[in-house]
Design a protein around this motif. Structure first.
Motif, PDB file in Angstrom:
ATOM      1  N   ASN A 205       5.886  -3.538   8.112  1.00 54.13           N
ATOM      2  CA  ASN A 205       4.641  -4.021   7.507  1.00 54.13           C
ATOM      3  C   ASN A 205       3.563  -4.035   8.579  1.00 54.13           C
ATOM      4  O   ASN A 205       3.680  -4.693   9.577  1.00 54.13           O
ATOM      5  CB  ASN A 205       4.808  -5.394   6.849  1.00 54.13           C
ATOM      6  CG  ASN A 205       5.352  -6.442   7.773  1.00 54.13           C
ATOM      7  OD1 ASN A 205       6.131  -6.145   8.663  1.00 54.13           O
ATOM      8  ND2 ASN A 205       4.955  -7.676   7.579  1.00 54.13           N
TER       9      ASN A 205
ATOM     10  N   HIS B 106       2.966  -7.219   2.310  1.00 53.66           N
ATOM     11  CA  HIS B 106       4.236  -6.643   1.860  1.00 53.66           C
ATOM     12  C   HIS B 106       5.159  -6.388   3.042  1.00 53.66           C
ATOM     13  O   HIS B 106       4.727  -5.917   4.082  1.00 53.66           O
ATOM     14  CB  HIS B 106       3.997  -5.327   1.116  1.00 53.66           C
ATOM     15  CG  HIS B 106       3.356  -5.507  -0.204  1.00 53.66           C
ATOM     16  ND1 HIS B 106       4.037  -5.445  -1.387  1.00 53.66           N
ATOM     17  CD2 HIS B 106       2.073  -5.776  -0.534  1.00 53.66           C
ATOM     18  CE1 HIS B 106       3.208  -5.644  -2.390  1.00 53.66           C
ATOM     19  NE2 HIS B 106       2.000  -5.852  -1.896  1.00 53.66           N
TER      20      HIS B 106
ATOM     21  N   ASN C  14      10.924  -3.889  -1.232  1.00 50.90           N
ATOM     22  CA  ASN C  14       9.527  -4.177  -0.924  1.00 50.90           C
ATOM     23  C   ASN C  14       9.274  -5.594  -1.434  1.00 50.90           C
ATOM     24  O   ASN C  14       9.273  -5.823  -2.644  1.00 50.90           O
ATOM     25  CB  ASN C  14       8.644  -3.156  -1.636  1.00 50.90           C
ATOM     26  CG  ASN C  14       7.174  -3.387  -1.409  1.00 50.90           C
ATOM     27  OD1 ASN C  14       6.766  -4.339  -0.761  1.00 50.90           O
ATOM     28  ND2 ASN C  14       6.366  -2.519  -1.975  1.00 50.90           N
TER      29      ASN C  14
ATOM     30  N   GLN D  66       7.212  -9.568  -1.128  1.00 50.89           N
ATOM     31  CA  GLN D  66       6.033 -10.294  -0.684  1.00 50.89           C
ATOM     32  C   GLN D  66       6.163 -11.743  -1.125  1.00 50.89           C
ATOM     33  O   GLN D  66       6.827 -12.060  -2.105  1.00 50.89           O
ATOM     34  CB  GLN D  66       4.748  -9.666  -1.198  1.00 50.89           C
ATOM     35  CG  GLN D  66       4.526  -9.809  -2.671  1.00 50.89           C
ATOM     36  CD  GLN D  66       3.288  -9.088  -3.146  1.00 50.89           C
ATOM     37  OE1 GLN D  66       3.398  -8.202  -3.960  1.00 50.89           O
ATOM     38  NE2 GLN D  66       2.135  -9.475  -2.660  1.00 50.89           N
TER      39      GLN D  66
END
Length: 85
Positions: A36, A41, A55, A57
């Motif tokens: 990142n 993310h 992925n 977040q």
């Protein structure tokens, strides 16, 4: 039981209640450090192309997003099927 194993059980039981930091530790354990660059993310490299991607977040409440927890579980299942666990 290790912390990773405990977090995996929590992920399976209640994906909506997993803290982001715990999910990130699980991902780092199995997929290496996140890629990142200045974004929110955290993207992890998988040994395959395409889905399931890893992925993640952080949600507004400090927890991981439930659909992303389920994506990580799917990726871990695929990793286990390929005997790369």
């Amino acid at each position: 039981m290790s912390r990773i194993e405990k977090t995996l059980k929590e992920m399976e039981k209640a994906p909506q209640n997993v803290h982001f930091s715990n999910l990130a530790k699980v991902c780092s354990h199995f997929f290496g450090e996140a890629r990142n660059k200045g974004t929110s993310h955290h993207v992890y490299k998988t040994p395959w192309l395409g889905d399931p991607r890893v992925n993640i977040q952080k949600g507004k409440d400090g927890k991981a997003k439930a659909y992303q927890v389920r994506q990580v579980l799917a990726a871990l299942k695929k990793l286990k099927e390929q005997d790369q666990w």
